[in-house]
Write a protein that holds these residues in place. Structure first.
Motif: not given
Length: 561
Positions: A175, A194, A209
Motif C-alpha cells: 500500500h 486500511n 483506503k
C-alpha cells in the motif's frame, strides 16, 4: 482516431416501434446534436443516437446542459462480432419518463471512446467497470484502472475473446499513501489507514483506503470487488422464462423482493408480456413488505455504527424485520431468497385461509406506528445520535445527482425522485402515498427518510390488503399466458428500472433471437451511492466516515454483483 464502425440497419433500428409515450422530441434532440449524430436506432424504452467515439463528451454535455438530461442512469458496454459498443442511458431527475440513449460503436481491434467523467461524475466508476469487464478504454478518464478485478488480472471476462482457462496470478502489492507526494504543507503529516475488508464496520467485504491528515479524512477510496460473482455473465447463460429469476434475490439480499421486479419488468417489456391486475396488486404489496425489511435492517445496523446500540435498537429492528419475514415465509416458503415473481405474474396465490394471512399483515401494520415512535424516542431524539449524524456526511442535491445517487440517499438531499411515482409500474399509481424527502443531505436526513418511508410502505400495504380482500374469487388471475420458451426478436434492446429499497435498480437486456440474453447488465443503486462516499467524508473524522458509510445502506452483493 478510428471511425465508428457501421451499425447493422436491421433489427432494432427498423423493426421496433418508437417509444412515443415517453414524450421526448427526438427529432429536436437530433437537430440539437447536429453532425455529431451519425445514426439513430430505437430501443424499447428510448431512442438511441449513434455517435463517434471522439464526440462523446460534446454530445453528453449538450444533452445535459441544453436538454436537461442530468441523470446518467447506466453505462452498458458490450461487444459484437464487428465492434465494441458503449451505451449511455440518460434520463432526468425531474421527469423520469424522458429517456435517451447515446450509442458509441468502436473498432474491435482498438475499442475506445471519450470518457464521460467530465460531464457526469458517476461515469468514472461505470467506465472503470466497462473497461475491467469488457475491455473498452475511455480516453480522458481521470483514473482508468480496473475496479472489480485486481490490476494484475489478464483479459476482460465479459469480452467474447476472453480465455476463461488462462491461469491468473494476483500479486500482493504494498500500500502506498496516495497523497504522500502531493503535500504542500511540510508541517502536515498524513497517515494511510486500511478500513476493512473485514465485515462489521463496512457492511460487507469492503476495503476503504483512507488517508488521514491528523484526525481528519483527507482522502478515501472504496476498494470493491471482493464479492464479485459474475452475476451478469451467469444471467447471460440462462433462459428468460425460468432460470434467471432466482438470481435477483442475491443482488441485494437484505431487501430481495424489489429486485425480482427489476428483472420481471425488463423481461416483460422485452417479450411484450402483460401482467394481470390482480397479480400487480400482490406484487405491489409484497415489494413494500420487502422495502420495510430492508429499511429495518438499515436502521438497526446504523444504530450499531454510530453509538453501538445492540440490545435495544438493533434487536428492536430485527424483531420487526422478523415479523415481515414470517409473513413472506407464509407466502413464499422462504425467509430470504423468495423467488416469488414469475414473468407474467407471481408463482402462486395468497395462502389459505386468506383471512388469517390478512390478519397477520394488519396486526403488524396496526402496531407499526407505536414501534416507529419507539425508534424516534431511542434514535432521532437521542442527543448522542444527533451529535453523530446532524451536519455530518453532508452531500448536496446537485452533487448527489452528479454521482447518480438515488433512493433514500438522493431523497435525503432533497432530490424528489422515486420511480414508483415518476415511471409508474405495478399498482402504485392507483394508490394513495407520498414520496418522502429531507432537505439537509446529512446522515440524520437519510435516517429520517427511511423511517418515514416505512410508514408510507405501510400505507401502500394496507390499501393492497383492502383491495385483495374484496377481489372476486373467480377473477384472481395470478399469471398471464406466457410461452414456455421466450425468444425475443434479435437485437431488441431495453433498459427498465424499479424503485428498490436502496434506489434505482435497473436491468438492460439485448436479445439475439435465442432463449438467453446476449447482454444482461445490472444497474445497482448501491454501486452509485457508494461512489459518493468520498464527497460525504472528506474533512470529517473517522467515526463520521463510518457513519456516512452506514447511512448509505449498501450491500456488497449489490455493489459487486
Amino acid at each position: 482516431m478510428s471511425e465508428a464502425p457501421e451499425r447493422d440497419a436491421s433489427g432494432t433500428d427498423a423493426d421496433v416501434e418508437a417509444p412515443a409515450k415517453r414524450g421526448v422530441d427526438y427529432d429536436r434532440l437530433e437537430a440539437l446534436l447536429g453532425d455529431h449524430v451519425i445514426g439513430r436506432e430505437t430501443h424499447l424504452n428510448a431512442e438511441g443516437f449513434v455517435v463517434r467515439p471522439d464526440a462523446v463528451e460534446s454530445v453528453l454535455r449538450t444533452l445535459k446542459d441544453e436538454a436537461g438530461f442530468d441523470h446518467l442512469s447506466l453505462l452498458t458496454a458490450q461487444d459484437y462480432e464487428d465492434r465494441y459498443e458503449s451505451i449511455y442511458h440518460l434520463t432526468k431527475y425531474d421527469d423520469r419518463t424522458q429517456e435517451v440513449s447515446v450509442v458509441v460503436p468502436t473498432d474491435p481491434e482498438n475499442p475506445w471512446n471519450e470518457s464521460a467523467a467530465s460531464v457526469y461524475k458517476t461515469a468514472e466508476w461505470h467506465e472503470r467497470e466497462a473497461y475491467d469487464l469488457v475491455g473498452i478504454e475511455y480516453e480522458g478518464h481521470p483514473d482508468m484502472r480496473r475496479i472489480l478485478l485486481p490490476e494484475t488480472w489478464q483479459g476482460h471476462p465479459l469480452s467474447s475473446d476472453y480465455a476463461q482457462d488462462k491461469p491468473q496470478v494476483v500479486a500482493l502489492q504494498e500500500h502506498v499513501n496516495p497523497l504522500a507526494e502531493s503535500q504542500e504543507d511540510s508541517d502536515s503529516d498524513t497517515m494511510f489507514l486500511n478500513i476493512g475488508p473485514h465485515h462489521p464496520a463496512t457492511h460487507g467485504v469492503l476495503h476503504l483506503k483512507t488517508v488521514l491528515d491528523g484526525e481528519q479524512v483527507a482522502d478515501v477510496e472504496p476498494d470493491i470487488g471482493y464479492l464479485h460473482r459474475c452475476e451478469e455473465q451467469m444471467c447471460q447463460q440462462d433462459n428468460y422464462r425460468y432460470q434467471i429469476m432466482p438470481y435477483p434475490d442475491r443482488w441485494d439480499y437484505t431487501a430481495n423482493m424489489p429486485n425480482e421486479w427489476a428483472y420481471a419488468r425488463v423481461a416483460e417489456d422485452l417479450a411484450d408480456i402483460d401482467v394481470p391486475e390482480y397479480a400487480q396488486v400482490i406484487r405491489t404489496m409484497v415489494t413494500e413488505l420487502g422495502r420495510i425489511m430492508g429499511h429495518m435492517l438499515a436502521l438497526g445496523t446504523f444504530a450499531l455504527d454510530v453509538y453501538g446500540d445492540f440490545t435495544a435498537i438493533f434487536m428492536y429492528t430485527i424483531r420487526d424485520r422478523e415479523i415481515v419475514q414470517n409473513i413472506l415465509e407464509d407466502l413464499t416458503g422462504q425467509r430470504m431468497m423468495f423467488n416469488y415473481f414469475r414473468l407474467g405474474g407471481v408463482v402462486w396465490d395468497l395462502p389459505e385461509p386468506r383471512e388469517e394471512f390478512f390478519d397477520k399483515i394488519r396486526d403488524f401494520l396496526d402496531g407499526l406506528p407505536r414501534r416507529i415512535g419507539e425508534y424516534h424516542d431511542m434514535m432521532t431524539e437521542n442527543e448522542i445520535f444527533q451529535k453523530r449524524t446532524v451536519d455530518t456526511g453532508v452531500i448536496d442535491a446537485e452533487t448527489a445527482k452528479d454521482y447518480g445517487c438515488t433512493g433514500p440517499v438522493a431523497r435525503g438531499s432533497g432530490v424528489d425522485y422515486d420511480l414508483r411515482r415518476d415511471d409508474p409500474y405495478g399498482y402504485y399509481d392507483e394508490l394513495d402515498w407520498n414520496v418522502v424527502t429531507e432537505p439537509h443531505g446529512d446522515n440524520y436526513s437519510r435516517v429520517l427518510v427511511r423511517m418515514q418511508e416505512v410508514e408510507e410502505s405501510a400505507k401502500i400495504i394496507g390499501q393492497c390488503v383492502d383491495i385483495l380482500e374484496d377481489w372476486p374469487e373467480d377473477e384472481r388471475t395470478i399469471q398471464s399466458n406466457v410461452p414456455r420458451t421466450l425468444k425475443p426478436e434479435p437485437d431488441t434492446e431495453v433498459y427498465k428500472a424499479v424503485e428498490a429499497a436502496k434506489g434505482e435498480m435497473g436491468v438492460y437486456i439485448r436479445s439475439d433471437g435465442t432463449s438467453k440474453p446476449a447482454r444482461f447488465k445490472i444497474r445497482s443503486p448501491c454501486f452509485n451511492n457508494l461512489h459518493a462516499l468520498g464527497e460525504m467524508s472528506i474533512g470529517e473524522y473517522v467515526p463520521d466516515l463510518v457513519a456516512a458509510l452506514g447511512s448509505l445502506d449498501i450491500v456488497l452483493g449489490s455493489v459487486d454483483r
